[in-house]
Design a protein around this motif. Structure first.
Motif, PDB file in Angstrom:
ATOM      1  N   LEU A  24      -7.849  11.018 -11.722  1.00  0.00           N
ATOM      2  CA  LEU A  24      -6.225  11.533 -11.397  1.00  0.00           C
ATOM      3  C   LEU A  24      -5.484  10.710 -12.345  1.00  0.00           C
ATOM      4  CD1 LEU A  24      -6.433  12.051  -7.488  1.00  0.00           C
ATOM      5  CD2 LEU A  24      -6.674  13.681  -9.294  1.00  0.00           C
ATOM      6  N   ALA A  25      -5.668   9.229 -12.413  1.00  0.00           N
ATOM      7  CA  ALA A  25      -4.800   8.411 -13.089  1.00  0.00           C
ATOM      8  C   ALA A  25      -4.930   8.708 -14.817  1.00  0.00           C
ATOM      9  CB  ALA A  25      -5.236   7.007 -13.003  1.00  0.00           C
ATOM     10  N   ARG A  26      -6.150   9.471 -15.134  1.00  0.00           N
ATOM     11  CA  ARG A  26      -6.264   9.962 -16.340  1.00  0.00           C
ATOM     12  C   ARG A  26      -5.773  11.023 -16.997  1.00  0.00           C
ATOM     13  NH1 ARG A  26      -9.959   6.473 -18.871  1.00  0.00           N
ATOM     14  NH2 ARG A  26     -10.989   4.972 -17.336  1.00  0.00           N
ATOM     15  N   LEU A  27      -5.115  11.905 -15.776  1.00  0.00           N
ATOM     16  CA  LEU A  27      -4.521  13.267 -16.311  1.00  0.00           C
ATOM     17  C   LEU A  27      -3.252  13.171 -17.093  1.00  0.00           C
ATOM     18  CD1 LEU A  27      -5.217  15.010 -12.962  1.00  0.00           C
ATOM     19  CD2 LEU A  27      -6.564  15.089 -14.946  1.00  0.00           C
ATOM     20  N   GLN A  28      -2.462  11.951 -17.073  1.00  0.00           N
ATOM     21  CA  GLN A  28      -1.138  11.531 -17.392  1.00  0.00           C
ATOM     22  C   GLN A  28      -0.329  12.581 -17.083  1.00  0.00           C
ATOM     23  OE1 GLN A  28      -2.004  11.026 -21.626  1.00  0.00           O
ATOM     24  NE2 GLN A  28      -3.147   9.205 -21.401  1.00  0.00           N
ATOM     25  N   LEU A  29      -0.087  13.020 -15.843  1.00  0.00           N
ATOM     26  CA  LEU A  29       0.734  13.757 -15.448  1.00  0.00           C
ATOM     27  C   LEU A  29       2.217  13.226 -15.221  1.00  0.00           C
ATOM     28  CD1 LEU A  29      -1.006  15.161 -12.251  1.00  0.00           C
ATOM     29  CD2 LEU A  29      -0.744  16.325 -14.431  1.00  0.00           C
ATOM     30  N   PRO A  30       3.486  13.931 -15.533  1.00  0.00           N
ATOM     31  CA  PRO A  30       4.824  13.346 -15.492  1.00  0.00           C
ATOM     32  C   PRO A  30       4.878  12.625 -14.381  1.00  0.00           C
ATOM     33  CG  PRO A  30       4.953  15.511 -15.313  1.00  0.00           C
ATOM     34  CD  PRO A  30       3.322  15.240 -15.691  1.00  0.00           C
ATOM     35  N   GLY A  31       5.562  11.422 -14.183  1.00  0.00           N
ATOM     36  CA  GLY A  31       5.894  10.731 -12.938  1.00  0.00           C
ATOM     37  C   GLY A  31       4.860  10.150 -12.229  1.00  0.00           C
ATOM     38  N   ALA A  32       4.957  10.454 -10.763  1.00  0.00           N
ATOM     39  CA  ALA A  32       3.675   9.739 -10.302  1.00  0.00           C
ATOM     40  C   ALA A  32       2.388  10.067 -10.451  1.00  0.00           C
ATOM     41  CB  ALA A  32       4.129   9.701  -8.801  1.00  0.00           C
ATOM     42  N   VAL A  33       1.368   9.232  -9.717  1.00  0.00           N
ATOM     43  CA  VAL A  33       0.062   9.847  -9.835  1.00  0.00           C
ATOM     44  C   VAL A  33      -0.427  10.327  -8.536  1.00  0.00           C
ATOM     45  CG1 VAL A  33      -2.217   8.643 -10.148  1.00  0.00           C
ATOM     46  CG2 VAL A  33      -0.479   8.129 -11.554  1.00  0.00           C
TER      47      VAL A  33
END
Length: 221
Positions: A24-33
């Motif tokens: 999940l931390a490697r998805l680089q989603l905007p904002g929070a993880v």
């Protein structure tokens, strides 16, 4: 039973932490993880109550504090999840039965927002102002959104596992089986239980019509 709780809670927290850090931390989603560890604490607290939720939250948060690539002071997230686990555990029903999915979803959103605010507040006390640079409003919105989207795929499964480990009778309850159904059974069956119930109802209706037809035939003879 306590050993089962400890073993299951430890296993679920470790798995959630590994998935969160490695995936999940490697998805680089905007904002929070997306916080899978938080969802695990919420699911277990809804089964074990406020005391168990506080202990599980503290242990899960401490593991998250020590796991790389953590860049904050150890104990910071442990405090946050301890408070979250305690408060969510207070929402556990007296009979242990969740009658609606609305309650757990509200608990997820409240936990996501509350943990973000508390984490930022504790950070401000120790001189960490990173939340201000990212934007607290963006963090709150994305944290609640991501956790809410992930919750239906994790929280019911965690609740079911916790109940089965405790040999909870609610874990074996199912709609139409003469027992009061629990909302987790509906989540996990993805609507299957409702279709089975309709099919059974249809079979009963067909059987009643067949008996009525035979009775009419006998009367005519």
């Amino acid at each position: 039973m306590r050993f089962n709780r400890l073993l299951l809670s430890t296993t679920l927290v470790i798995v959630a932490l590994v998935v969160q850090v490695c995936v999940l931390a490697r998805l680089q989603l905007p904002g929070a993880v997306p916080d899978l560890v938080l969802l695990t604490v919420v699911g277990l607290a809804l089964v074990y109550g406020h005391v168990g939720g506080a202990f599980i939250g503290f242990g899960a948060g401490l593991l998250a504090d020590l796991a790389p690539p953590a860049d904050h002071a150890a104990g910071r997230y442990a405090l946050v999840l301890c408070v979250v686990g305690y408060l969510v555990g207070l929402a556990k029903p007296d009979n242990g039965q969740l009658r609606s999915a609305f309650g757990p979803m509200v608990a997820v959103v409240a936990a996501a927002i509350g943990s973000t605010l508390l984490y930022a507040g504790v950070g401000a006390l120790v001189g960490d102002t990173s939340a201000r640079h990212v934007g607290i409003a963006s963090l709150l919105f994305t944290a609640a959104l991501y956790d809410l989207l992930l919750a239906p795929f994790t929280v019911p499964f965690i609740i079911a596992l916790a109940r089965r480990a405790d040999n909870d009778p609610l874990a074996d309850s199912s709609p139409g089986a003469g027992k009061t159904s629990d909302v987790t059974a509906g989540w996990l069956s993805s609507g299957t239980g409702l279709r089975i119930g309709n099919q059974r109802g249809g079979l009963r209706l067909k059987s009643a019509r067949a008996r009525a037809g035979r009775i009419k035939g006998v009367k005519r003879l």
